[in-house]
Design a protein around this motif. Structure first.
Motif, PDB file in Angstrom:
ATOM      1  N   VAL A  21       0.837  -1.199   0.000  1.00  0.00           N
ATOM      2  CA  VAL A  21       0.000   0.000   0.000  1.00  0.00           C
ATOM      3  C   VAL A  21       0.874   1.252   0.000  1.00  0.00           C
ATOM      4  O   VAL A  21       0.586   2.229  -0.699  1.00  0.00           O
ATOM      5  N   ALA A  22       1.965   1.222   0.772  1.00  0.00           N
ATOM      6  CA  ALA A  22       2.864   2.380   0.850  1.00  0.00           C
ATOM      7  C   ALA A  22       3.474   2.705  -0.506  1.00  0.00           C
ATOM      8  O   ALA A  22       3.775   3.870  -0.795  1.00  0.00           O
ATOM      9  N   LEU A  23       3.656   1.698  -1.341  1.00  0.00           N
ATOM     10  CA  LEU A  23       4.206   1.931  -2.677  1.00  0.00           C
ATOM     11  C   LEU A  23       3.356   2.916  -3.468  1.00  0.00           C
ATOM     12  O   LEU A  23       3.877   3.711  -4.252  1.00  0.00           O
ATOM     13  N   GLY A  24       2.035   2.839  -3.293  1.00  0.00           N
ATOM     14  CA  GLY A  24       1.157   3.775  -3.991  1.00  0.00           C
ATOM     15  C   GLY A  24       1.452   5.214  -3.604  1.00  0.00           C
ATOM     16  O   GLY A  24       1.495   6.110  -4.459  1.00  0.00           O
ATOM     17  N   PHE A  35       1.943  14.399  -1.465  1.00  0.00           N
ATOM     18  CA  PHE A  35       1.551  13.226  -0.693  1.00  0.00           C
ATOM     19  C   PHE A  35       0.107  12.898  -1.015  1.00  0.00           C
ATOM     20  O   PHE A  35      -0.787  13.713  -0.788  1.00  0.00           O
ATOM     21  N   ASN A  36      -0.143  11.716  -1.557  1.00  0.00           N
ATOM     22  CA  ASN A  36      -1.457  11.352  -2.072  1.00  0.00           C
ATOM     23  C   ASN A  36      -2.324  10.727  -0.981  1.00  0.00           C
ATOM     24  O   ASN A  36      -2.278   9.518  -0.745  1.00  0.00           O
ATOM     25  N   PHE A  37      -3.154  11.540  -0.356  1.00  0.00           N
ATOM     26  CA  PHE A  37      -4.058  11.022   0.665  1.00  0.00           C
ATOM     27  C   PHE A  37      -5.158  10.152   0.066  1.00  0.00           C
ATOM     28  O   PHE A  37      -5.895   9.500   0.798  1.00  0.00           O
ATOM     29  N   ALA A  38      -5.286  10.139  -1.241  1.00  0.00           N
ATOM     30  CA  ALA A  38      -6.349   9.359  -1.883  1.00  0.00           C
ATOM     31  C   ALA A  38      -5.986   7.886  -2.027  1.00  0.00           C
ATOM     32  O   ALA A  38      -6.824   7.105  -2.489  1.00  0.00           O
ATOM     33  N   GLN A  39      -4.776   7.466  -1.658  1.00  0.00           N
ATOM     34  CA  GLN A  39      -4.372   6.092  -1.901  1.00  0.00           C
ATOM     35  C   GLN A  39      -5.252   5.092  -1.155  1.00  0.00           C
ATOM     36  O   GLN A  39      -5.612   4.043  -1.690  1.00  0.00           O
ATOM     37  N   GLY A  40      -5.611   5.403   0.077  1.00  0.00           N
ATOM     38  CA  GLY A  40      -6.502   4.510   0.819  1.00  0.00           C
ATOM     39  C   GLY A  40      -7.861   4.382   0.153  1.00  0.00           C
ATOM     40  O   GLY A  40      -8.420   3.283   0.064  1.00  0.00           O
ATOM     41  N   ALA A  41      -8.394   5.502  -0.346  1.00  0.00           N
ATOM     42  CA  ALA A  41      -9.672   5.465  -1.063  1.00  0.00           C
ATOM     43  C   ALA A  41      -9.545   4.689  -2.365  1.00  0.00           C
ATOM     44  O   ALA A  41     -10.484   4.009  -2.788  1.00  0.00           O
ATOM     45  N   MET A  42      -8.375   4.776  -3.022  1.00  0.00           N
ATOM     46  CA  MET A  42      -8.157   4.016  -4.255  1.00  0.00           C
ATOM     47  C   MET A  42      -8.158   2.520  -3.982  1.00  0.00           C
ATOM     48  O   MET A  42      -8.658   1.731  -4.784  1.00  0.00           O
ATOM     49  N   GLY A 212      -2.891   2.880  -9.361  1.00  0.00           N
ATOM     50  CA  GLY A 212      -4.189   2.207  -9.354  1.00  0.00           C
ATOM     51  C   GLY A 212      -4.046   0.702  -9.409  1.00  0.00           C
ATOM     52  O   GLY A 212      -4.787  -0.028  -8.742  1.00  0.00           O
ATOM     53  N   PHE A 213      -3.074   0.214 -10.193  1.00  0.00           N
ATOM     54  CA  PHE A 213      -2.804  -1.220 -10.247  1.00  0.00           C
ATOM     55  C   PHE A 213      -2.338  -1.736  -8.891  1.00  0.00           C
ATOM     56  O   PHE A 213      -2.786  -2.787  -8.415  1.00  0.00           O
ATOM     57  N   VAL A 214      -1.441  -0.983  -8.245  1.00  0.00           N
ATOM     58  CA  VAL A 214      -0.972  -1.362  -6.908  1.00  0.00           C
ATOM     59  C   VAL A 214      -2.149  -1.371  -5.927  1.00  0.00           C
ATOM     60  O   VAL A 214      -2.279  -2.289  -5.101  1.00  0.00           O
ATOM     61  N   ALA A 215      -3.010  -0.351  -6.016  1.00  0.00           N
ATOM     62  CA  ALA A 215      -4.181  -0.294  -5.137  1.00  0.00           C
ATOM     63  C   ALA A 215      -5.108  -1.481  -5.384  1.00  0.00           C
ATOM     64  O   ALA A 215      -5.686  -2.040  -4.442  1.00  0.00           O
TER      65      ALA A 215
END
Length: 309
Positions: A21-24, A35-42, A212-215
């Motif tokens: 997840v951190a990779l995203g 810093f992309n706070f949207a990664q968790g939502a993705m 997105g693929f990682v997510a």
């Protein structure tokens, strides 16, 4: 000793998933400097797409094969994440080129709330199941070395191996490919990258697609373990201390940081929990990240930035 090894191995496998997840976060920061706070939502959005497409596609096409349904659902969910990346670039990032970092940060917060709401609007808000065939039964190893052996979760083992393989591929992508070098150039200086002919818009679409693929992979793994539900985006936030610990710009740092936090929270819960009370596993990562912010704010592998006046 056997119990200690069980805890240690469990922590390493959880840490590998945190690293995924951190990779995203690292990918987006390396390409846009935000810093992309949207990664968790993705992660939640991708998992919802995977779960629902795996349910809908057999009904649409009239077959019952679970394997075929999962394969088609994976590619359909990936198409959704690529389309999401394109929309984000066209409607958000493409209009904020060379803006202040805080502006981009607020944009990712807006993307977070949009994806949370939009995902539940089109895919539903119930708890959904993802079944990709990962074995659920535990197994025992080292039975000849320790009495009773060491208990190991096969599901977590396979998930950790998948995460490790993806981390290795992404590391090679960044270090050995022309696109990876272009991504690093864009992260260093948007204007300079554009001046030498690097298409900023295309690079951002690529990096958001990769994120997105990682997510999607992270969402499938976590969704298989916990079910696809709103709390999945909160689980993904455990990756925030990982990137602080490892460094915002370092792919190896995301790996090492994830392993340290995964092992640390498991060992602290088992061995410090009885003395300090329960719940250490919940806050351990954030306290460790706070300590690093005070002592080494750039993280273990992050670049130290010196501004000369």
């Amino acid at each position: 000793m056997g119990f200690f090894l069980e805890t240690l191995i469990g922590g390493l496998m959880s840490g590998m998933l945190y690293s995924l997840v951190a990779l995203g976060f690292v990918l987006i920061f390396k390409a846009s400097g935000v810093f992309n706070f949207a990664q968790g939502a993705m992660v939640l959005f991708a998992a919802l797409a995977m779960a629902r497409f795996a349910e809908w596609i057999p009904q649409w096409l009239g077959f019952e094969s679970l394997l075929l349904a999962n394969i088609l659902a994976f590619f359909a969910a990936m198409a959704v994440m690529v389309a999401t990346a394109w929309v984000i670039e066209k409607l958000v990032l493409g209009r904020l080129v060379n803006q202040e970092g805080i502006t981009l940060l607020m944009a990712t917060l807006g993307i977070t709330y949009f994806l949370d709401g939009f995902g539940q609007t089109i895919f539903g808000s119930d708890i959904y199941k993802i079944d990709v065939g990962l074995p659920k039964e535990p197994m025992f190893i080292l039975e000849n070395v320790f009495e009773g052996g060491v208990l190991l979760s096969q599901e977590e083992l396979y998930a950790a191996l998948i995460a490790a393989a993806l981390v290795a591929l992404l590391s090679l992508f960044f270090q050995k490919t022309g696109t990876g070098r272009a991504l690093r150039a864009v992260a260093d200086d948007h204007q300079a990258a554009q001046s030498i002919g690097i298409p900023l818009n295309r690079i951002w679409v690529i990096v958001w697609s990769v994120a997105g693929f990682v997510a999607l992979v992270a969402g499938i793994i976590w969704g298989s373990k916990l079910g696809v539900q709103f709390s999945l985006s909160l689980v993904a936030l455990k990756a925030l201390p990982v990137v602080i610990l490892g460094g915002l710009t370092s792919v190896p740092g995301a790996i090492i940081g994830g392993l340290i936090i995964g092992v640390g929270e498991k060992l602290s819960e088992i061995y410090l929990g009885p003395m300090l009370g329960g719940g250490i596993e919940i806050w351990f990562a954030y306290v460790l990240a706070l300590v690093f912010l005070l002592v080494r704010p750039q993280g273990l592998f992050g670049e130290k930035i010196i501004d000369r006046v």
